[in-house]
Design a protein around this motif. Structure first.
Motif, PDB file in Angstrom:
ATOM      1  N   UNK A 261       0.843  -1.183   0.000  1.00 46.19           N
ATOM      2  CA  UNK A 261       0.000   0.000   0.000  1.00 46.19           C
ATOM      3  C   UNK A 261       0.889   1.247   0.000  1.00 46.19           C
ATOM      4  N   UNK A 262       0.279   2.416  -0.149  1.00 38.52           N
ATOM      5  CA  UNK A 262       1.027   3.678  -0.151  1.00 38.52           C
ATOM      6  C   UNK A 262       1.752   3.900   1.172  1.00 38.52           C
ATOM      7  N   UNK A 263       1.216   3.331   2.247  1.00 39.72           N
ATOM      8  CA  UNK A 263       1.867   3.486   3.553  1.00 39.72           C
ATOM      9  C   UNK A 263       3.027   2.513   3.729  1.00 39.72           C
ATOM     10  N   UNK A 264       3.222   1.605   2.753  1.00 43.63           N
ATOM     11  CA  UNK A 264       4.308   0.639   2.836  1.00 43.63           C
ATOM     12  C   UNK A 264       3.920  -0.690   3.443  1.00 43.63           C
ATOM     13  N   UNK A 265       2.670  -0.796   3.914  1.00 45.70           N
ATOM     14  CA  UNK A 265       2.220  -2.055   4.506  1.00 45.70           C
ATOM     15  C   UNK A 265       1.920  -3.071   3.398  1.00 45.70           C
ATOM     16  N   UNK A 266       2.178  -4.331   3.695  1.00 48.27           N
ATOM     17  CA  UNK A 266       1.889  -5.387   2.726  1.00 48.27           C
ATOM     18  C   UNK A 266       0.384  -5.496   2.522  1.00 48.27           C
ATOM     19  N   UNK A 267      -0.024  -5.610   1.268  1.00 51.51           N
ATOM     20  CA  UNK A 267      -1.433  -5.789   0.946  1.00 51.51           C
ATOM     21  C   UNK A 267      -1.736  -7.274   0.819  1.00 51.51           C
ATOM     22  N   UNK A 268      -2.996  -7.570   0.808  1.00 49.77           N
ATOM     23  CA  UNK A 268      -3.447  -8.942   0.599  1.00 49.77           C
ATOM     24  C   UNK A 268      -3.069  -9.397  -0.807  1.00 49.77           C
ATOM     25  N   UNK A 269      -2.845 -10.700  -0.957  1.00 54.51           N
ATOM     26  CA  UNK A 269      -2.532 -11.243  -2.280  1.00 54.51           C
ATOM     27  C   UNK A 269      -3.734 -11.025  -3.183  1.00 54.51           C
ATOM     28  N   UNK A 270      -3.522 -10.297  -4.276  1.00 48.99           N
ATOM     29  CA  UNK A 270      -4.627 -10.027  -5.185  1.00 48.99           C
ATOM     30  C   UNK A 270      -4.252 -10.220  -6.648  1.00 48.99           C
ATOM     31  N   UNK A 271      -3.057 -10.750  -6.887  1.00 50.56           N
ATOM     32  CA  UNK A 271      -2.622 -11.086  -8.235  1.00 50.56           C
ATOM     33  C   UNK A 271      -1.931 -12.440  -8.174  1.00 50.56           C
ATOM     34  N   UNK A 272      -2.075 -13.202  -9.259  1.00 52.73           N
ATOM     35  CA  UNK A 272      -1.450 -14.527  -9.305  1.00 52.73           C
ATOM     36  C   UNK A 272      -1.164 -14.909 -10.754  1.00 52.73           C
ATOM     37  N   UNK A 273      -0.220 -15.808 -10.917  1.00 50.46           N
ATOM     38  CA  UNK A 273       0.054 -16.447 -12.201  1.00 50.46           C
ATOM     39  C   UNK A 273      -0.192 -17.928 -12.022  1.00 50.46           C
ATOM     40  N   UNK A 274      -0.616 -18.566 -13.092  1.00 51.94           N
ATOM     41  CA  UNK A 274      -0.945 -19.982 -13.049  1.00 51.94           C
ATOM     42  C   UNK A 274      -0.442 -20.651 -14.322  1.00 51.94           C
ATOM     43  N   UNK A 275       0.100 -21.854 -14.208  1.00 51.35           N
ATOM     44  CA  UNK A 275       0.416 -22.676 -15.375  1.00 51.35           C
ATOM     45  C   UNK A 275      -0.229 -24.043 -15.166  1.00 51.35           C
ATOM     46  N   UNK A 276      -0.555 -24.714 -16.275  1.00 46.99           N
ATOM     47  CA  UNK A 276      -1.167 -26.039 -16.202  1.00 46.99           C
ATOM     48  C   UNK A 276      -0.960 -26.761 -17.527  1.00 46.99           C
ATOM     49  N   UNK A 277      -1.105 -28.059 -17.467  1.00 45.12           N
ATOM     50  CA  UNK A 277      -1.124 -28.904 -18.659  1.00 45.12           C
ATOM     51  C   UNK A 277      -2.545 -29.419 -18.812  1.00 45.12           C
TER      52      UNK A 277
END
Length: 173
Positions: A92-108
């Motif tokens: 966040x702008x205050x430098x605090x860690x935000x919740x995970x809200x982005x991800x990458x995924x791979x699969x076959x």
């Protein structure tokens, strides 16, 4: 259309973490296999990109008009395996860690395709493909579901008759 083989997009109890990210993949392919547009749509952001063998469709209207128009006229089965997820957090702008809200995924994924209603008939033309999936996902602020902002599919091999899906999909206009 909903199917008796589709569960609701939002499950009870709610999924969390990697399991919730992987569920976007399962909603996507179960939407394919059951012709469930609402379930498929729950796996994509409205402006998401769906790319198959280099052919990109942008936004749900184009994905429906081109991609789902082909897939939903077929009997399909998509089997997903070797799923890996990489979660990302921001600050966040205050430098605090935000919740995970982005991800990458791979699969076959193994995908079997038959003409509608022909899958149970012997000696029917079909297309079996082995594919790699790569997705970028974000958590939707509206419903809390993880959704693809970009899903890239690359066929690594095919066996059968490409005409089942209307020819080489990467070359369609």
């Amino acid at each position: 259309m909903t199917s008796p083989f589709s569960l609701p997009a939002i499950l009870n109890p709610p999924l969390t973490g990697r399991e919730a990210v992987v569920d976007a993949m399962h909603r996507c392919v179960m939407g394919f296999d059951t012709d469930d547009t609402a379930l498929f749509d729950s796996s994509f952001m409205p402006d998401g990109v769906f790319e198959v063998n280099g052919r990109a469709m942008k936004g749900l209207p184009e994905i429906h008009a081109i991609g789902l128009a082909i897939i939903f006229k077929l009997d399909t089965t998509h089997l997903v395996t070797n799923v890996r997820v990489h979660m990302r957090t921001g600050t966040s702008k205050s430098g605090a860690a935000e919740e995970e809200n982005e991800a990458s995924l791979t699969a076959t994924v193994l995908s079997q395709h038959f003409d509608r209603g022909k899958g149970m008939e012997p000696d029917q033309r079909n297309l079996l493909s082995g594919t790699l999936y790569r997705g970028e996902l974000i958590r939707d602020d509206v419903d809390g579901l993880w959704k693809f902002s970009h899903l890239q599919i690359k066929s690594t091999w095919v066996q059968g008759d490409y005409s089942v899906v209307g020819g080489d999909f990467s070359k369609q206009e």
